[in-house]
Design an enzyme around this catalytic site. Structure first.
Site, PDB file in Angstrom:
ATOM      1  CD  GLU A   1      17.812 -62.137   2.183  1.00  0.00           C
ATOM      2  OE1 GLU A   1      17.281 -61.082   2.840  1.00  0.00           O
ATOM      3  OE2 GLU A   1      19.032 -61.907   1.563  1.00  0.00           O
TER       4      GLU A   1
ATOM      5  N   GLY B   1      22.182 -64.390   1.884  1.00  0.00           N
ATOM      6  CA  GLY B   1      21.361 -64.235   0.772  1.00  0.00           C
ATOM      7  C   GLY B   1      21.060 -65.876   0.247  1.00  0.00           C
TER       8      GLY B   1
ATOM      9  CB  ALA C   1      25.534 -61.439  -0.770  1.00  0.00           C
TER      10      ALA C   1
ATOM     11  CD  GLU D   1      22.436 -61.146   5.919  1.00  0.00           C
ATOM     12  OE1 GLU D   1      22.126 -61.616   4.864  1.00  0.00           O
ATOM     13  OE2 GLU D   1      22.460 -61.805   6.986  1.00  0.00           O
TER      14      GLU D   1
END
Length: 257
Positions: free
Chosen positions: A111, A108, A65, A131
């Site tokens: 993911e 991310g 992210a 994270e």
């Protein structure tokens, strides 16, 4: 399709989506995620496309992210924004998604990779959910998809420590399907995608549907769901073509009907 952070192509029956923020190692901001979803949905509805291929431009698939975008977010802002609504739409894509990953597959980006049905990784690729080192945790399905793949104890270890996982270990734990040399990644992924595109589209679609249900359903319920999809395929032209071709000892010509 015109996007700010993506490039999209169609190569015969393969719809290609390429993440295009190479200077930022394809870090994902909100607009980029929405573009990915919109491109996926467009290819999912395109009759000529049978397989979707997702890859990243530059040295990495995705470093995760965009932290600069998220650093000042508040709980209320994220709730009103419905931060992960676009991510939820990825689970509704019916066609097979092949991910070609290399370099960093972090946060991310990891993911996003786990939303693919097949993952082919270049040698030297590293996976991680870092994270925890930022005081947060995955929020787009990372804890759930990883646990279903590798089990509770190993998922906790990787998520708690935020450590990097090599492509070899990812293969060992069933996160990826295979490892290839970096210089052969695009060639090998396209070869796989084109082979898959020759399979009967309706059968491929309903196999994906049944396998996804198997992840969450108890065995008996999953078997009932599988049976329903099996019956449905006997209403297709592809079923007739496939069985007739077998009897006539020729190659079938599947049309997805």
């Amino acid at each position: 399709m015109n996007f700010q952070y993506l490039e999209t192509f169609q190569d015969d029956q393969i719809g290609i989506i390429e993440l295009n923020r190479p200077k930022q190692y394809n870090s994902l901001n909100r607009r980029m995620v929405r573009e990915i979803v919109e491109a996926m949905e467009a290819f999912d509805q395109e009759e000529e496309v049978r397989v979707i291929l997702l890859r990243g431009k530059g040295r990495a698939f995705s470093s995760g992210a965009d932290i600069h975008e998220m650093s000042q977010d508040t709980t209320i802002h994220l709730e009103l924004l419905n931060q992960f609504a676009d991510w939820d739409r990825l689970a509704l894509i019916k066609k097979p998604i092949i991910g070609a990953v290399k370099g960093f597959v972090f946060g991310g980006g990891f993911e996003l990779a786990l939303c693919c049905d097949i993952l082919i990784a270049a040698e030297g690729t590293e996976f991680a959910f870092p994270e925890v080192n930022l005081g947060v945790m995955p929020g787009a399905g990372g804890t759930q998809r990883l646990t279903k793949l590798v089990g509770r104890t190993k998922a906790l270890e990787w998520l708690w420590l935020g450590e990097r996982v090599s492509a070899e270990k990812a293969l060992q734990y069933g996160i990826i399907n295979r490892i290839v040399a970096l210089e052969l990644l695009d060639e090998e992924v396209m070869r796989f995608a084109k082979r898959l595109a020759k399979q009967p589209p309706l059968a491929v679609r309903l196999i994906k549907d049944a396998v996804n249900k198997a992840v969450d359903y108890p065995l008996y319920e999953g078997m009932q769901y599988e049976r329903k999809n099996f019956y449905i395929l006997f209403s297709s032209e592809d079923q007739k073509e496939g069985m007739e071709a077998f009897i006539e000892k020729r190659k079938p010509n599947f049309k997805g009907k």
